[in-house]
Motif scaffolding. Structure first.
Motif, PDB file in Angstrom:
ATOM      1  N   VAL A 183      35.429 -21.387  29.687  1.00  0.00           N
ATOM      2  CA  VAL A 183      36.615 -21.397  28.822  1.00  0.00           C
ATOM      3  C   VAL A 183      36.191 -21.574  27.368  1.00  0.00           C
ATOM      4  O   VAL A 183      36.629 -20.829  26.481  1.00  0.00           O
ATOM      5  N   ASN A 184      35.325 -22.530  27.102  1.00  0.00           N
ATOM      6  CA  ASN A 184      34.880 -22.813  25.733  1.00  0.00           C
ATOM      7  C   ASN A 184      34.142 -21.634  25.105  1.00  0.00           C
ATOM      8  O   ASN A 184      34.233 -21.416  23.895  1.00  0.00           O
ATOM      9  N   LYS A 185      33.422 -20.872  25.935  1.00  0.00           N
ATOM     10  CA  LYS A 185      32.698 -19.700  25.423  1.00  0.00           C
ATOM     11  C   LYS A 185      33.575 -18.448  25.425  1.00  0.00           C
ATOM     12  O   LYS A 185      33.103 -17.360  25.132  1.00  0.00           O
ATOM     13  N   GLU A 186      34.833 -18.621  25.808  1.00  0.00           N
ATOM     14  CA  GLU A 186      35.863 -17.573  25.774  1.00  0.00           C
ATOM     15  C   GLU A 186      35.615 -16.416  26.739  1.00  0.00           C
ATOM     16  O   GLU A 186      36.055 -15.300  26.510  1.00  0.00           O
ATOM     17  N   TYR A 187      34.953 -16.697  27.849  1.00  0.00           N
ATOM     18  CA  TYR A 187      34.812 -15.719  28.924  1.00  0.00           C
ATOM     19  C   TYR A 187      36.025 -15.777  29.855  1.00  0.00           C
ATOM     20  O   TYR A 187      36.312 -14.819  30.563  1.00  0.00           O
ATOM     21  N   VAL A 188      36.685 -16.928  29.852  1.00  0.00           N
ATOM     22  CA  VAL A 188      37.781 -17.206  30.772  1.00  0.00           C
ATOM     23  C   VAL A 188      38.897 -17.906  29.997  1.00  0.00           C
ATOM     24  O   VAL A 188      38.635 -18.670  29.067  1.00  0.00           O
ATOM     25  N   GLU A 189      40.127 -17.624  30.418  1.00  0.00           N
ATOM     26  CA  GLU A 189      41.284 -18.332  29.875  1.00  0.00           C
ATOM     27  C   GLU A 189      41.795 -19.289  30.946  1.00  0.00           C
ATOM     28  O   GLU A 189      41.736 -18.987  32.135  1.00  0.00           O
ATOM     29  N   LYS A 190      42.278 -20.425  30.493  1.00  0.00           N
ATOM     30  CA  LYS A 190      42.756 -21.461  31.399  1.00  0.00           C
ATOM     31  C   LYS A 190      44.226 -21.718  31.110  1.00  0.00           C
ATOM     32  O   LYS A 190      44.625 -21.813  29.952  1.00  0.00           O
ATOM     33  N   GLY A 191      45.026 -21.799  32.157  1.00  0.00           N
ATOM     34  CA  GLY A 191      46.441 -22.099  32.012  1.00  0.00           C
ATOM     35  C   GLY A 191      46.867 -23.103  33.060  1.00  0.00           C
ATOM     36  O   GLY A 191      46.071 -23.528  33.897  1.00  0.00           O
ATOM     37  N   GLN A 192      48.124 -23.462  33.024  1.00  0.00           N
ATOM     38  CA  GLN A 192      48.621 -24.487  33.926  1.00  0.00           C
ATOM     39  C   GLN A 192      49.642 -23.887  34.893  1.00  0.00           C
ATOM     40  O   GLN A 192      50.618 -23.263  34.469  1.00  0.00           O
ATOM     41  N   LEU A 193      49.384 -24.060  36.190  1.00  0.00           N
ATOM     42  CA  LEU A 193      50.335 -23.639  37.215  1.00  0.00           C
ATOM     43  C   LEU A 193      51.412 -24.686  37.408  1.00  0.00           C
ATOM     44  O   LEU A 193      52.584 -24.365  37.554  1.00  0.00           O
ATOM     45  N   ASP A 194      50.997 -25.937  37.462  1.00  0.00           N
ATOM     46  CA  ASP A 194      51.915 -27.067  37.535  1.00  0.00           C
ATOM     47  C   ASP A 194      51.216 -28.269  36.910  1.00  0.00           C
ATOM     48  O   ASP A 194      50.153 -28.120  36.328  1.00  0.00           O
ATOM     49  N   ARG A 195      51.787 -29.433  37.016  1.00  0.00           N
ATOM     50  CA  ARG A 195      51.237 -30.606  36.322  1.00  0.00           C
ATOM     51  C   ARG A 195      49.842 -30.980  36.794  1.00  0.00           C
ATOM     52  O   ARG A 195      49.096 -31.628  36.071  1.00  0.00           O
ATOM     53  N   ARG A 196      49.481 -30.575  37.994  1.00  0.00           N
ATOM     54  CA  ARG A 196      48.182 -30.957  38.542  1.00  0.00           C
ATOM     55  C   ARG A 196      47.212 -29.804  38.726  1.00  0.00           C
ATOM     56  O   ARG A 196      46.040 -30.024  39.025  1.00  0.00           O
ATOM     57  N   THR A 197      47.687 -28.574  38.588  1.00  0.00           N
ATOM     58  CA  THR A 197      46.863 -27.423  38.952  1.00  0.00           C
ATOM     59  C   THR A 197      46.729 -26.446  37.790  1.00  0.00           C
ATOM     60  O   THR A 197      47.736 -25.993  37.237  1.00  0.00           O
ATOM     61  N   ASN A 198      45.495 -26.128  37.460  1.00  0.00           N
ATOM     62  CA  ASN A 198      45.213 -25.115  36.447  1.00  0.00           C
ATOM     63  C   ASN A 198      44.860 -23.807  37.122  1.00  0.00           C
ATOM     64  O   ASN A 198      44.415 -23.791  38.268  1.00  0.00           O
ATOM     65  N   TYR A 199      45.051 -22.725  36.399  1.00  0.00           N
ATOM     66  CA  TYR A 199      44.566 -21.437  36.855  1.00  0.00           C
ATOM     67  C   TYR A 199      43.564 -20.917  35.827  1.00  0.00           C
ATOM     68  O   TYR A 199      43.521 -21.378  34.685  1.00  0.00           O
ATOM     69  N   TYR A 200      42.774 -19.976  36.268  1.00  0.00           N
ATOM     70  CA  TYR A 200      41.756 -19.364  35.412  1.00  0.00           C
ATOM     71  C   TYR A 200      41.928 -17.853  35.472  1.00  0.00           C
ATOM     72  O   TYR A 200      42.254 -17.299  36.530  1.00  0.00           O
ATOM     73  N   ALA A 201      41.725 -17.200  34.351  1.00  0.00           N
ATOM     74  CA  ALA A 201      41.851 -15.743  34.285  1.00  0.00           C
ATOM     75  C   ALA A 201      40.733 -15.198  33.407  1.00  0.00           C
ATOM     76  O   ALA A 201      40.361 -15.814  32.404  1.00  0.00           O
ATOM     77  N   ILE A 202      40.226 -14.063  33.787  1.00  0.00           N
ATOM     78  CA  ILE A 202      39.165 -13.425  33.014  1.00  0.00           C
ATOM     79  C   ILE A 202      39.732 -13.002  31.656  1.00  0.00           C
ATOM     80  O   ILE A 202      40.847 -12.516  31.571  1.00  0.00           O
ATOM     81  N   SER A 203      38.976 -13.240  30.608  1.00  0.00           N
ATOM     82  CA  SER A 203      39.385 -12.815  29.265  1.00  0.00           C
ATOM     83  C   SER A 203      38.841 -11.413  28.999  1.00  0.00           C
ATOM     84  O   SER A 203      38.026 -10.890  29.760  1.00  0.00           O
ATOM     85  N   ASP A 204      39.273 -10.819  27.911  1.00  0.00           N
ATOM     86  CA  ASP A 204      38.722  -9.513  27.530  1.00  0.00           C
ATOM     87  C   ASP A 204      37.213  -9.615  27.332  1.00  0.00           C
ATOM     88  O   ASP A 204      36.464  -8.744  27.761  1.00  0.00           O
ATOM     89  N   ARG A 205      36.771 -10.692  26.692  1.00  0.00           N
ATOM     90  CA  ARG A 205      35.333 -10.879  26.483  1.00  0.00           C
ATOM     91  C   ARG A 205      34.600 -10.992  27.818  1.00  0.00           C
ATOM     92  O   ARG A 205      33.527 -10.423  28.011  1.00  0.00           O
TER      93      ARG A 205
END
Length: 93
Positions: A51-73
């Protein structure tokens, strides 16, 4: 992508092949591939690096669960890596 570890690359590939996986989803896929347990202390710091190197984006599904998605980079890096690998694999046939 050359600054990533092999484990981080594997995480990136799993994320790229899934639709907004949670950390637990990613953990399960990597554990199946490695045939061993992956502890949280290894998984989440490496996801944070992606996430910090911007290869992946991180979001929140609910209060306890994050999701990850591939970024353009991240997607471009995977494509570049495949091109690099292909030049060696195809010349050895």
């Amino acid at each position: 992508m050359d600054e990533l570890t092999g484990f981080q690359r594997d995480l990136l590939y799993v994320i790229a092949g899934a639709d907004r996986p949670s950390g637990q989803d990613i953990k399960g896929e990597v554990e199946r591939y490695y045939s061993t347990d992956v502890n949280h202390g290894r998984l989440y710091p490496n996801l944070d690096t992606l996430v910090n190197k911007e290869y992946v984006e991180k979001g929140q599904l609910d209060r306890r669960t994050n999701y990850y998605a591939i970024s353009d980079r991240g997607q471009r890096s995977i494509e570049n890596r495949r091109d690099w690998e292909r030049q060696y694999l195809e010349t050895n046939r």
